[in-house]
Design a protein around this motif. Structure first.
Motif, PDB file in Angstrom:
ATOM      1  N   TYR A 388      26.015 -29.452 -24.289  1.00 31.87           N
ATOM      2  CA  TYR A 388      25.819 -30.890 -24.133  1.00 31.87           C
ATOM      3  C   TYR A 388      24.589 -31.398 -24.871  1.00 31.87           C
ATOM      4  CZ  TYR A 388      22.635 -29.123 -20.587  1.00 31.87           C
ATOM      5  OH  TYR A 388      21.645 -28.429 -19.953  1.00 31.87           O
ATOM      6  N   GLU A 389      23.716 -30.495 -25.345  1.00 26.55           N
ATOM      7  CA  GLU A 389      22.574 -30.968 -26.131  1.00 26.55           C
ATOM      8  C   GLU A 389      23.086 -31.459 -27.478  1.00 26.55           C
ATOM      9  OE1 GLU A 389      19.395 -28.209 -26.666  1.00 26.55           O
ATOM     10  OE2 GLU A 389      19.335 -27.656 -24.565  1.00 26.55           O
ATOM     11  N   ARG A 390      22.295 -32.361 -28.087  1.00 27.98           N
ATOM     12  CA  ARG A 390      22.752 -32.934 -29.356  1.00 27.98           C
ATOM     13  C   ARG A 390      23.009 -31.841 -30.400  1.00 27.98           C
ATOM     14  NH1 ARG A 390      18.771 -37.128 -31.693  1.00 27.98           N
ATOM     15  NH2 ARG A 390      19.066 -38.073 -29.661  1.00 27.98           N
ATOM     16  N   ARG A 391      22.127 -30.832 -30.420  1.00 23.17           N
ATOM     17  CA  ARG A 391      22.317 -29.780 -31.423  1.00 23.17           C
ATOM     18  C   ARG A 391      23.569 -28.959 -31.130  1.00 23.17           C
ATOM     19  NH1 ARG A 391      17.872 -25.155 -29.928  1.00 23.17           N
ATOM     20  NH2 ARG A 391      17.957 -25.426 -27.675  1.00 23.17           N
ATOM     21  N   ASP A 392      23.934 -28.863 -29.839  1.00 22.01           N
ATOM     22  CA  ASP A 392      25.177 -28.164 -29.501  1.00 22.01           C
ATOM     23  C   ASP A 392      26.381 -28.969 -29.984  1.00 22.01           C
ATOM     24  OD1 ASP A 392      24.114 -25.934 -28.216  1.00 22.01           O
ATOM     25  OD2 ASP A 392      23.814 -27.071 -26.365  1.00 22.01           O
TER      26      ASP A 392
ATOM     27  N   GLU B  12      12.844 -31.521 -31.276  1.00 21.78           N
ATOM     28  CA  GLU B  12      13.647 -30.889 -32.322  1.00 21.78           C
ATOM     29  C   GLU B  12      13.002 -31.259 -33.651  1.00 21.78           C
ATOM     30  OE1 GLU B  12      17.704 -32.004 -31.995  1.00 21.78           O
ATOM     31  OE2 GLU B  12      18.400 -30.170 -32.939  1.00 21.78           O
ATOM     32  N   ALA B  31      15.478 -35.406 -30.041  1.00 21.36           N
ATOM     33  CA  ALA B  31      15.829 -34.729 -28.789  1.00 21.36           C
ATOM     34  C   ALA B  31      14.757 -33.698 -28.428  1.00 21.36           C
ATOM     35  CB  ALA B  31      17.167 -34.040 -28.957  1.00 21.36           C
ATOM     36  N   SER B  32      14.654 -33.404 -27.132  1.00 24.55           N
ATOM     37  CA  SER B  32      13.795 -32.317 -26.676  1.00 24.55           C
ATOM     38  C   SER B  32      14.670 -31.099 -26.430  1.00 24.55           C
ATOM     39  CB  SER B  32      13.092 -32.705 -25.371  1.00 24.55           C
ATOM     40  OG  SER B  32      12.212 -33.775 -25.619  1.00 24.55           O
ATOM     41  N   ILE B  33      14.190 -29.949 -26.895  1.00 27.64           N
ATOM     42  CA  ILE B  33      15.009 -28.733 -26.780  1.00 27.64           C
ATOM     43  C   ILE B  33      14.143 -27.580 -26.284  1.00 27.64           C
ATOM     44  CG2 ILE B  33      16.599 -29.402 -28.627  1.00 27.64           C
ATOM     45  CD1 ILE B  33      15.030 -27.477 -30.475  1.00 27.64           C
ATOM     46  N   ARG B 185      23.261 -18.299 -31.882  1.00 24.62           N
ATOM     47  CA  ARG B 185      22.680 -18.782 -30.640  1.00 24.62           C
ATOM     48  C   ARG B 185      23.720 -18.681 -29.535  1.00 24.62           C
ATOM     49  NH1 ARG B 185      22.345 -24.310 -29.424  1.00 24.62           N
ATOM     50  NH2 ARG B 185      21.076 -24.467 -27.568  1.00 24.62           N
ATOM     51  N   ILE B 193      27.218 -23.287 -17.119  1.00 27.33           N
ATOM     52  CA  ILE B 193      26.475 -24.558 -17.088  1.00 27.33           C
ATOM     53  C   ILE B 193      26.510 -25.148 -15.683  1.00 27.33           C
ATOM     54  CG2 ILE B 193      26.599 -26.969 -17.885  1.00 27.33           C
ATOM     55  CD1 ILE B 193      27.202 -25.890 -20.666  1.00 27.33           C
TER      56      ILE B 193
END
Lengths: 553, 262
Positions: A388-392, B12, B31-33, B185, B193
């Motif tokens: 659900y993260e943007r990078r995902d 990011e 975004a924060s990651i 990854r 989740i």
């Protein structure tokens, strides 16, 4: 209002327009402008133009008109049906129409709108919108636009442009010309739904500026276009009924329709789109899930159940059959870096890729219904990929793109042995109630036919792409015959022969399956009313009979 | 056996721009990651857990309340529980104050056998907190790890060095900083989740630590960032229009003469 008046634009000197002359020079240094993703062979071009603005475009139109040459418009050349592959005449590359011209909040609709030139890509538009930073806008914009831009930056919401035909390097102009849709159209509908204004240059070099909601067809399906000299041309729209599915086959036509809709999806038959105002949507949080299932039947059951779940509206639901998964798995082994994903499970018989609303920060999300539904279809949430993260989401998007790229690569290799070979990718869609019936029909023909194929695509809209991968010319002939059978069946079910790719040059043969000779003549009449000498995009959609050089017969 | 993975939430950075006038980061739309190197540390912790049933993975982060999403990512990946250390008093902490705070936090846990950290965080790039933490805790450390193997009360670490790889071992408890690991990854299942939302995230503040306020945050910092600035941008090169090749060639020749290259 049923009448629209053309506008004049200042005209530049034709000699000042940047151009490449002669087929030899174009092939030697600018060959990509003779092709698109369809890999259809070109039929030559005498000129390649790179206009900077409408004034230069108008100069091209008038000069080509005088010389009796046709004009093929080239956007980002990501189309799959050969729409921008020239058939003689001139190619007009829109590359330099790449600026954002404005952003404003429309009080009446409560939506943000961006005004951009035709060559702005979907990727750039979304990137700039996300960052709230449009390159060069502040130096081009007037005070009112700057004030709106500041207001946009202060707005705490995150926005995006929803049409997503997977290929995000596609240009805005190209996606409007083809009414592009893709996976997300299940929730957001096709490009048409997001277009608020268009500027279109006609063969005369004059421009139609068409806002949505101002010019409508009469009840008996007519519009009137008045040129700057006061000459009136009446358009009589086709009389067919549009299919009940998403559709890009044929011109849009309906009683009382908005004139802008005639141009959206017309594949450049009437002119060149120069500017587009689009609406933005607010971002929402979601989770993307690739659910592996034991079989295609289980996948169909899962899709039907997902669509019937009233509480949710997925943005997209995509399908991968067992052959598609195998192809991707083989590609993973061959080139691990190509697909940034774990190995696809060996026992997966199909996969459904979907997204649903999900808030990462929600401490107690309740998805018991989804778990039960998944288990009812013989699968488990344990056997899924989710993010659900943007990078995902970007990663999953890349995964979605990997399959068509792999298929195109295979066909590209085989073309080295059989230059006439091409991919056969269906673009058929049927109404909701027919999903299982059409799938069983497909399988009954494919099983035992000895053809290599993969199936993937937008199953939410009952719109899967059967990609036949011919190994030689015999396979191609067999595949073409099968494709026609599939198309006839889809039309029998009140579907369409082209849900999203458009017709271009490659799918013309399927139009008579969907439209009667009278309907085809009605479309030609609209074409000739707006483009009397059939200058634009020869060979696309309709076979026009003209004497222009380069006009495909 | 308890493995503590210390992690950090970062912007990011591929999308971050520095405002050249104010020297501040423009985080609009960024975004924060979970710091990628912390994620590699989690990967190694999970490898240990896969082969040693008694391994408990605890993740800890020091940061603002929203840093719990970095912990959530770890819980989704397979961590057993998480601790968020958050307090306004921690604001402005440099690497020393951060390492000291985490070390005091670790004292509150009932024994830690192995501490895993990412080699560095991609926002600050200092690579100091892990080694400082080991020094403050007075435990041995091995840096740049790409693989771990437990051998009773020892751990064998495959680490990257300038020439390639070497395997070294140390007695536990100890700290290992982790370099870039697996090419792919981890992708979680939707079940993982959802289950992560049922796991414990304990929140602790400065009041839970045996530290004076003067040792926390900006007050407790030994260093201070005076200015942040992007590298000098070179002038763009000149692009000649190749549409007219003879003209372009003449321009190139003139330019070479002008600059005395020919």
């Amino acid at each position: 209002m049923h009448e629209i008046t053309c506008q004049k634009v200042p005209e530049a000197a034709f000699d000042s327009v940047r151009r490449v002359e002669g087929l030899e020079e174009i092939i030697a240094n600018y060959a990509p402008y003779l092709a698109d993703e369809s890999r259809l062979p070109h039929q030559g071009a005498d000129f390649l133009f790179f206009p900077n603005n409408e004034a230069e475009l108008a100069a091209i139109m008038r000069e080509m008109g005088k010389r009796g040459l046709t004009v093929t418009t080239a956007g980002a050349r990501t189309g799959l049906v050969g729409g921008s592959v020239p058939a003689g005449g001139a190619v007009v590359a829109m590359d330099r129409f790449d600026k954002t011209l404005g952003i404003r909040f429309d009080e009446e609709s409560g939506e943000w709108r961006v005004l951009a030139e035709a060559a702005v890509t979907l990727r750039d538009l979304n990137d700039w919108t996300n960052k709230k930073s449009f390159p060069g806008l502040t130096s081009r914009a007037d005070e009112a636009t700057l004030a709106q831009f500041e207001k946009f930056k202060e707005d705490p919401g995150s926005y995006f442009y929803p049409p997503d035909p997977t290929e995000m390097s596609a240009s805005l102009g190209g996606t409007v010309a083809t009414n592009a849709s893709g996976a997300a159209s299940y929730k957001y509908k096709a490009t048409r739904n997001w277009i608020r204004r268009l500027r279109v240059m006609l063969a005369s070099g004059e421009v139609l500026d068409i806002p949505r909601g101002k010019y409508f067809a009469t009840d008996d399906l007519t519009f009137t276009v008045i040129d700057t000299a006061g000459n009136r041309t009446q358009l009589k729209l086709p009389t067919y009924i549009m299919p009940e599915t998403k559709n890009t086959a044929g011109l849009f036509a309906a009683p009382g329709m908005d004139m802008i809709d005639l141009f959206i999806g017309s594949e450049g038959l009437f002119g060149v789109i120069t500017e587009i105002e689009v609406a933005l949507a607010q971002q929402h949080e979601s989770v993307s899930v690739v659910q592996f299932l034991p079989s295609d039947e289980a996948a169909l059951d899962f899709v039907i159940a997902l669509r019937e779940e009233a509480a949710i509206r997925p943005e997209f639901i995509e399908f991968y059959d067992v052959n598609a998964l195998k192809l991707l798995r083989d590609r993973q082994v061959e080139t691990p870096s190509f697909i940034d994903m774990p190995p696809i499970p060996e026992d997966a018989g199909a996969a459904i890729f979907y997204d649903i609303a999900f808030t990462g920060a929600d401490p107690k999300p309740d998805y018991a219904w989804l778990r039960e539904m998944t288990e009812r279809c013989g699968a488990s949430l344990d056997n899924s990929w989710a993010g659900y993260e943007r990078r995902d989401l970007a990663r999953f998007r890349h995964f979605r793109h990997a399959l068509p790229e792999t298929v195109n690569g295979i066909i590209g290799e085989r073309k080295k042995t059989y230059p006439g070979l091409h991919k056969l990718g269906t673009d058929l869609a049927v109404p909701d109630g027919c999903l299982k019936d059409i799938w069983h029909f497909y399988r009954s023909k494919l099983d035992g036919a000895g053809l290599e194929y993969v199936v993937f695509g937008h199953i939410a809209n009952n719109h899967v792409h059967i990609n036949l991968l011919p190994r030689d010319m015999d396979d191609l002939a067999k595949g073409l015959a099968m494709y026609v059978e599939f198309a006839k069946k889809a039309i029998e079910m009140h579907g369409t022969v082209s849900a999203e790719h458009g017709i271009g040059k490659m799918k013309k043969k399927f139009l008579p399956v969907m439209f009667t000779p009278q309907h085809l003549e009605e479309m030609k009449a609209v074409k000739l009313a707006l483009d009397p000498a059939a200058m634009f995009n020869p060979g696309d959609i309709l076979d026009m009979e003209t004497n222009r050089e380069g006009a495909a017969q | 056996m308890r493995v503590l993975v210390c992690v950090k939430q970062v912007p990011e950075v591929t999308n971050v721009q520095v405002n050249p006038e104010t020297g501040t980061l423009n985080r609009d739309g960024v975004a924060s990651i979970l710091n990628p190197f912390c994620e590699y540390a989690m990967d190694l912790a999970l490898d240990l857990k896969a082969t040693n049933e008694d391994v408990e993975i605890v993740v800890l982060t020091m940061g603002p309340p929203q840093a719990r999403m970095a912990l959530m990512r770890c819980l989704e990946m397979g961590a057993d529980r998480a601790i968020l250390v958050t307090d306004r008093k921690f604001a402005g902490a440099d690497t020393w104050a951060t390492a000291l705070t985490i070390a005091k936090m670790v004292e509150k846990l009932d024994g830690v056998d192995l501490v895993l950290v990412g080699k560095h965080a991609i926002d600050g790039d200092t690579a100091q907190v892990g080694p400082m933490l080991a020094e403050i805790m007075n435990i041995p450390q091995i840096t740049y790890a790409v693989g771990l193997e437990l051998d009773g009360r020892r751990i064998r670490v495959r680490r990257e060095n300038e020439g390639g790889y070497e395997t070294v071992q140390m007695r536990l408890p100890g700290l290992v900083s982790v370099n870039k690991g697996a090419a792919t990854r981890k992708v979680c299942s939707f079940q993982e989740i959802l289950e992560a939302r049922g796991k414990e995230i304990l929140t602790m503040t400065g009041d839970d630590l045996d530290l004076d306020d003067s040792e926390l945050g900006l007050q407790g910092s030994l260093t201070q960032v005076v200015k942040v600035f992007p590298p000098t941008v070179k002038e763009p090169g000149r692009v000649l229009d190749g549409g007219n090749a003879p003209m372009a060639a003449k321009e190139v020749a003139a330019l070479l003469h002008e600059k005395h290259f020919v």
